[in-house]
Design a protein around this motif. Structure first.
Motif, PDB file in Angstrom:
ATOM      1  N   GLU A   8       1.010  -1.049   0.129  1.00 54.06           N
ATOM      2  CA  GLU A   8       0.072   0.163   0.226  1.00 54.06           C
ATOM      3  C   GLU A   8       1.031   1.273  -0.433  1.00 54.06           C
ATOM      4  O   GLU A   8       1.030   2.127  -0.996  1.00 54.06           O
ATOM      5  CB  GLU A   8      -0.864  -0.089   1.558  1.00 54.06           C
ATOM      6  N   LYS A   9       1.727   1.227   1.052  1.00 53.90           N
ATOM      7  CA  LYS A   9       2.613   2.019   1.238  1.00 53.90           C
ATOM      8  C   LYS A   9       3.503   2.326  -0.444  1.00 53.90           C
ATOM      9  O   LYS A   9       3.397   4.424  -0.305  1.00 53.90           O
ATOM     10  CB  LYS A   9       3.244   1.924   1.987  1.00 53.90           C
ATOM     11  N   LEU A  10       4.013   1.502  -0.692  1.00 53.02           N
ATOM     12  CA  LEU A  10       4.675   1.878  -2.538  1.00 53.02           C
ATOM     13  C   LEU A  10       3.657   2.161  -3.252  1.00 53.02           C
ATOM     14  O   LEU A  10       4.095   2.596  -4.534  1.00 53.02           O
ATOM     15  CB  LEU A  10       5.599   0.394  -2.995  1.00 53.02           C
ATOM     16  N   THR A  11       2.242   0.997  -3.376  1.00 52.87           N
ATOM     17  CA  THR A  11       1.605   2.149  -3.995  1.00 52.87           C
ATOM     18  C   THR A  11       0.778   3.337  -4.518  1.00 52.87           C
ATOM     19  O   THR A  11       0.445   3.668  -5.661  1.00 52.87           O
ATOM     20  CB  THR A  11       0.902   0.865  -4.990  1.00 52.87           C
ATOM     21  N   ARG A  12       0.678   4.163  -3.494  1.00 53.89           N
ATOM     22  CA  ARG A  12      -0.680   4.623  -3.579  1.00 53.89           C
ATOM     23  C   ARG A  12      -0.018   5.912  -3.883  1.00 53.89           C
ATOM     24  O   ARG A  12       1.196   6.473  -2.587  1.00 53.89           O
ATOM     25  CB  ARG A  12      -1.704   5.267  -2.297  1.00 53.89           C
ATOM     26  N   PRO A  15      -2.159  13.426  -3.197  1.00 59.37           N
ATOM     27  CA  PRO A  15      -1.898  13.964  -2.760  1.00 59.37           C
ATOM     28  C   PRO A  15      -1.667  13.676  -0.768  1.00 59.37           C
ATOM     29  O   PRO A  15      -2.446  12.595  -0.288  1.00 59.37           O
ATOM     30  CB  PRO A  15      -3.015  14.629  -2.483  1.00 59.37           C
ATOM     31  N   GLY A  16      -0.759  13.469   0.137  1.00 61.34           N
ATOM     32  CA  GLY A  16      -0.650  13.098   1.367  1.00 61.34           C
ATOM     33  C   GLY A  16      -0.528  11.489   2.095  1.00 61.34           C
ATOM     34  O   GLY A  16      -0.169  11.215   2.797  1.00 61.34           O
ATOM     35  N   THR A  17      -0.004  11.319   0.856  1.00 64.13           N
ATOM     36  CA  THR A  17       0.455   9.175   0.943  1.00 64.13           C
ATOM     37  C   THR A  17       1.385   8.709   0.605  1.00 64.13           C
ATOM     38  O   THR A  17       2.319  10.301   0.450  1.00 64.13           O
ATOM     39  CB  THR A  17      -0.424   8.563   0.209  1.00 64.13           C
ATOM     40  N   PRO A  18       2.393   8.509   1.375  1.00 67.08           N
ATOM     41  CA  PRO A  18       3.230   8.235   2.105  1.00 67.08           C
ATOM     42  C   PRO A  18       4.670   8.086   0.629  1.00 67.08           C
ATOM     43  O   PRO A  18       5.333   8.880   0.480  1.00 67.08           O
ATOM     44  CB  PRO A  18       3.875   7.025   2.282  1.00 67.08           C
ATOM     45  N   ALA A  19       4.165   7.591  -0.890  1.00 70.87           N
ATOM     46  CA  ALA A  19       5.075   7.436  -2.408  1.00 70.87           C
ATOM     47  C   ALA A  19       4.249   9.044  -2.738  1.00 70.87           C
ATOM     48  O   ALA A  19       5.531   9.303  -2.787  1.00 70.87           O
ATOM     49  CB  ALA A  19       4.605   5.963  -2.901  1.00 70.87           C
ATOM     50  N   GLY A  20       3.339   9.397  -2.483  1.00 73.73           N
ATOM     51  CA  GLY A  20       2.931  10.690  -3.154  1.00 73.73           C
ATOM     52  C   GLY A  20       4.097  11.601  -2.098  1.00 73.73           C
ATOM     53  O   GLY A  20       3.654  12.794  -3.134  1.00 73.73           O
ATOM     54  N   ASP A  21       4.272  12.018  -1.467  1.00 75.09           N
ATOM     55  CA  ASP A  21       4.729  12.975  -0.283  1.00 75.09           C
ATOM     56  C   ASP A  21       6.149  12.283  -1.588  1.00 75.09           C
ATOM     57  O   ASP A  21       7.147  13.795  -1.602  1.00 75.09           O
ATOM     58  CB  ASP A  21       4.826  13.152   0.850  1.00 75.09           C
ATOM     59  N   LEU A  22       7.028  11.277  -1.239  1.00 76.41           N
ATOM     60  CA  LEU A  22       8.001  11.035  -2.129  1.00 76.41           C
ATOM     61  C   LEU A  22       8.397  11.901  -3.103  1.00 76.41           C
ATOM     62  O   LEU A  22       9.111  12.650  -4.040  1.00 76.41           O
ATOM     63  CB  LEU A  22       8.365   9.742  -2.267  1.00 76.41           C
ATOM     64  N   PHE A  23       7.272  11.613  -3.894  1.00 79.04           N
ATOM     65  CA  PHE A  23       7.644  11.294  -5.452  1.00 79.04           C
ATOM     66  C   PHE A  23       7.162  13.033  -5.631  1.00 79.04           C
ATOM     67  O   PHE A  23       7.711  13.234  -7.097  1.00 79.04           O
ATOM     68  CB  PHE A  23       6.446  10.955  -6.082  1.00 79.04           C
ATOM     69  N   ARG A  24       6.297  13.818  -4.835  1.00 80.63           N
ATOM     70  CA  ARG A  24       5.959  15.093  -5.119  1.00 80.63           C
ATOM     71  C   ARG A  24       7.942  16.228  -4.689  1.00 80.63           C
ATOM     72  O   ARG A  24       7.543  17.137  -4.476  1.00 80.63           O
ATOM     73  CB  ARG A  24       5.607  15.736  -4.508  1.00 80.63           C
TER      74      ARG A  24
END
Ligand code: FES
Ligand SMILES: [Fe+2]
Length: 423
Positions: A8-12, A15-24
């Motif tokens: 879940e952590k890797l694929t979501r 905005p506000g998701t853990p991977a979403g925050d990294l990719f931003r």
């Protein structure tokens, strides 16, 4: 395998998701430059990391990337007019520039306060390598724009394209870092004798972590002690670079070249794959025939696409037009087109594969390393750390390579000068 929670952590990516925050924290491709060819031309719908946006090239030739909906009553800007330095909403005429500032609010004449208070979400863009790059993260963490070698290659030696893929970015990226699958998935001529991928179906992988991600070396036996060595880079967060000096699968390259992909999440369940290809050096320019040849070879030529889109005609709704006779006689998958073969296998896993059900082996080593790098980076950014590989100093000097190495030859002596950028 990874746990269901890690998956879940890797694929979501919203905005506000853990991977979403990294990719931003990274600049990433938003559209091809060819999608907004002219100043004041038609705007383009963009969806990236679950955000609905709109791109347009303004009167100065700069590309805007803004919220797809008007801050007045949320009408779609797509139907708006791109005029005199901004986009004007077709509903009541509010107009905004590429920085998100309101230029005109005709329904509220004289209300300067309201006009200066209402902002449209707008992201910085950077045009390079035939691509409009965007930064969707917090401004205080914005790195310098990326500087991959291929972005510096002049147009005559560089080809870029993109393809829409109907699955989560991660299983597509995993396919790109999985050198082993080409022995089967991309075996387009089962009777070929000299293809190293058919001579040795279990390449040895050696992963070397770097500041931008890692490089990995895949080695296949060619007989009599000779080997085929292919060096790939994994560039955080979702790019692959691979040596393509020697291409197989029946490809006849017009010039030695290097290739790679960037898998940009559209949302959790779809991805835009940006494909780049450039010549080894400036000896042989790329003409229109070369561009088409490259696309046709991968199965994404003009005939392969649904007109007016970046979507393949052979897709999951028609089982990628699999030909069972061809599968018996020649092409291992029975599916024509390298990318189409990948899409059949990657999209066929389902939109987001359940990685808790996997059984990983030695040839999955590069994939395991990439997942753990991403998980570490997600955790680091969540507690205020830096995003690895976002600083262009980490990645501007390198390139991938592949070559044959004779028995007793020092492979590193051969490769070391070749994995330094030449453009
Ligand atoms: S909804 Fe855009 S101006 Fe009213
Ligand atoms: Fe593949």
């Amino acid at each position: 395998m990874v746990s269901a929670v890690q998956n879940e952590k890797l694929t979501r990516v919203g905005p506000g998701t853990p991977a979403g925050d990294l990719f931003r924290r990274y600049w990433q491709p938003a559209i091809l430059a060819e999608e907004v060819p002219e100043k004041d031309g038609p705007p383009v719908r963009v969806r990236i990391l679950c955000e609905d946006l709109l791109a347009f090239r303004d009167s100065e030739g700069k590309v805007a990337l803004v919220d797809a909906f008007c801050p007045h009553r949320r009408a779609p800007f797509y139907f708006g007019r791109n005029e005199d330095g901004g986009i004007r909403c077709a509903y009541h005429g509010w107009k905004f520039d590429r920085h998100g500032d309101c230029m005109d609010m005709p329904t509220e004449p004289g209300n300067e306060r309201m006009k200066s208070n209402v902002k449209l979400t707008a992201y910085p863009t950077h045009e390079a390598g035939g691509i409009i790059w965007a930064y969707l993260g917090p401004r205080e963490h914005m790195p310098l724009p990326p500087d991959y070698e291929w972005m510096r290659v002049p147009h005559e030696f560089l080809h870029v394209s993109k393809t829409y893929e109907e699955c989560n970015y991660l299983q597509a990226l995993e396919g790109g870092l999985d050198t082993a699958h080409s022995s089967y998935a991309h075996n387009n001529n089962m009777s070929a004798k000299s293809d190293p991928r058919l001579l040795d179906k279990s390449p040895r992988l050696d992963v070397h972590p770097t500041d931008y991600g890692y490089y990995y070396v895949s080695t296949r036996n060619m007989g009599q002690g000779d080997t085929y060595v292919r060096l790939y880079h994994y560039v955080m967060p979702f790019q692959q670079m691979r040596g393509g000096i020697h291409e197989f699968s029946g490809a006849r390259r017009k010039a030695p070249a290097l290739d790679g992909h960037v898998w940009v999440p559209v949302d959790d369940e779809t991805t835009f794959v940006y494909n780049w290809h450039h010549t080894y050096d400036s000896t042989t320019p790329i003409d229109e025939a070369h561009r088409i040849h490259t696309e046709v070879f991968y199965g994404r030529g003009p005939e392969d696409m649904i007109p007016g889109t970046y979507k393949l005609k052979k897709n999951k709704r028609n089982d990628y037009m699999i030909d069972r006779q061809l599968q018996k006689a020649k092409v291992y998958t029975g599916i024509v087109g390298i990318n189409t073969q990948d899409f059949a296998l990657q999209e066929g896993m389902g939109a987001i594969v359940d990685r808790s059900k996997e059984h990983l082996g030695a040839t999955d080593h590069a994939i395991i390393a990439m997942r753990s790098m991403l998980l570490r980076a997600i955790d680091a950014v969540a507690v205020g750390g830096a995003a690895p590989g976002a600083d262009p100093a980490t990645h501007r000097g390198m390139r991938p390579y592949d070559d044959f190495v004779r028995a007793g030859e020092d492979w590193w002596a051969k490769f070391e000068p070749e994995i330094k950028a030449k453009w």
